[in-house]
Motif scaffolding. Sequence first.
Motif, PDB file in Angstrom:
ATOM      1  N   THR A 117       0.797  -1.220   0.000  1.00 54.73           N
ATOM      2  CA  THR A 117       0.000   0.000   0.000  1.00 54.73           C
ATOM      3  C   THR A 117       0.833   1.276   0.000  1.00 54.73           C
ATOM      4  O   THR A 117       0.322   2.345  -0.318  1.00 54.73           O
ATOM      5  CB  THR A 117      -0.922   0.024   1.231  1.00 54.73           C
ATOM      6  N   ARG A 118       2.113   1.135   0.389  1.00 56.23           N
ATOM      7  CA  ARG A 118       2.992   2.300   0.334  1.00 56.23           C
ATOM      8  C   ARG A 118       4.197   1.942  -0.518  1.00 56.23           C
ATOM      9  O   ARG A 118       4.126   1.032  -1.349  1.00 56.23           O
ATOM     10  CB  ARG A 118       3.400   2.720   1.753  1.00 56.23           C
ATOM     11  N   PRO A 148      -6.216   4.594   5.643  1.00 55.98           N
ATOM     12  CA  PRO A 148      -5.873   5.563   4.592  1.00 55.98           C
ATOM     13  C   PRO A 148      -4.933   5.023   3.519  1.00 55.98           C
ATOM     14  O   PRO A 148      -5.123   5.306   2.331  1.00 55.98           O
ATOM     15  CB  PRO A 148      -5.234   6.712   5.386  1.00 55.98           C
ATOM     16  N   ASP A 149      -3.893   4.256   3.903  1.00 51.64           N
ATOM     17  CA  ASP A 149      -2.956   3.776   2.895  1.00 51.64           C
ATOM     18  C   ASP A 149      -3.610   2.762   1.958  1.00 51.64           C
ATOM     19  O   ASP A 149      -3.364   2.758   0.752  1.00 51.64           O
ATOM     20  CB  ASP A 149      -1.699   3.187   3.546  1.00 51.64           C
ATOM     21  N   SER A 176      -5.974   4.704  -0.372  1.00 50.32           N
ATOM     22  CA  SER A 176      -5.218   5.390  -1.412  1.00 50.32           C
ATOM     23  C   SER A 176      -4.778   4.422  -2.502  1.00 50.32           C
ATOM     24  O   SER A 176      -4.859   4.725  -3.697  1.00 50.32           O
ATOM     25  CB  SER A 176      -4.001   6.077  -0.798  1.00 50.32           C
ATOM     26  N   ALA A 177      -4.330   3.230  -2.086  1.00 45.23           N
ATOM     27  CA  ALA A 177      -3.888   2.230  -3.065  1.00 45.23           C
ATOM     28  C   ALA A 177      -5.049   1.755  -3.929  1.00 45.23           C
ATOM     29  O   ALA A 177      -4.947   1.691  -5.163  1.00 45.23           O
ATOM     30  CB  ALA A 177      -3.235   1.049  -2.349  1.00 45.23           C
ATOM     31  N   GLY A 186      -7.671   3.311  -4.563  1.00 42.48           N
ATOM     32  CA  GLY A 186      -8.116   4.428  -5.389  1.00 42.48           C
ATOM     33  C   GLY A 186      -7.351   4.562  -6.701  1.00 42.48           C
ATOM     34  O   GLY A 186      -7.768   5.307  -7.587  1.00 42.48           O
ATOM     35  N   ARG A 187      -6.248   3.839  -6.843  1.00 45.35           N
ATOM     36  CA  ARG A 187      -5.462   3.878  -8.081  1.00 45.35           C
ATOM     37  C   ARG A 187      -5.998   2.923  -9.149  1.00 45.35           C
ATOM     38  O   ARG A 187      -5.503   2.921 -10.268  1.00 45.35           O
ATOM     39  CB  ARG A 187      -4.007   3.509  -7.780  1.00 45.35           C
TER      40      ARG A 187
END
Length: 342
Positions: free
Chosen positions: A64-65, A112-113, A116-117, A119-120
């Motif tokens: 995720t990061r 959140p991480d 965000s992932a 969301g890609r």
Amino acid sequence: MTGHRLPRSGARGQPRSAGRRHRVAVLITDGFIPFELGIPHRILGTARTQDSHEPLYEVITCTTREARLVRSDSDVSVLVDHGPDVIESADTVVVPAVAERGPAFTSGVVAPDMASALGRIRPGTRIVSICTGAFQLAGMGLLDDRPATTHWHYTDLMRELHPRVRIDPDVLYVDDGDMLTSAGVAAGVDLCLHLVRRDHGPAVARDVARRTVVPPHRDGGQAQYIQRPVPDARGPGTAATRAWILRRLDRPPTLAEMAAHAAMSVRTFTRRFREETGESPGQWLIRERVDAARQYLEDTDLAVERIAARCGFGTAQSLRAHMQAALDVTPTQYRRTFRTVA
């Protein structure tokens, strides 16, 4: 009930970028379960063309990061070389199970991480979850108003946190076209084999299954794997009567006899019974008789006819019909899967 739910008409279609292998991004985060991580690599990663034996999928693990050491739920950590940018070029994104921790399991909110992932993901990308990975998809709203499944142990929690998800606790997997979810743990193998079969046909899927030493298709759904507790005869309400019924399944009582044993009117007994079990007495009795038959099939060599008599079904035909309706398998299929070998 079926062991799997296939896509609606017109919902098929295999997302693929031209000029390269189908790219599968397997997204993990801290707390991932190693077995589930290995499933897409072992099943999709070993799929080959039948003529030239070329790989059909490019399976890439990402996190995720940024690239980092990702800790599992056990004493294993994995050094992941890819961050979430891989997702942007993926044709299929797989989200394996995560141990029961974090906001996805407490409040239904995705960390959140992870958000965000996810969301890609590009529009049109196929999305797959294994086991409790469905909680991440549900937390993003991706399963709203869609059929889905997850491990049977967590289906009540899924309903509580995400009431818009049309959760099915009985099937091994659900294929809703561009959104696929599997039941618990090894059901991820069934789903990934289904992906191979859907993308490249049954011959390729059979070859993968043969080399993985698993059946290319499993009968039934995850209902056949659920064990239910025996009621405590000392408990309040209808518990003592339920325990009494279980001791005499070969002579299933009438509703009036059940109510008399509980010292209640039929109307009061029926209402209390549903409040305590979520089922009518008749529904509960059939399920318990099926469960008793399962135990005989697992632990004994008794003929199906004798098992039917001991469980109150009367005939083998009646037992077969009720097992098919409840578990989507016949007694013979169930025994072949679960028979205890001494």
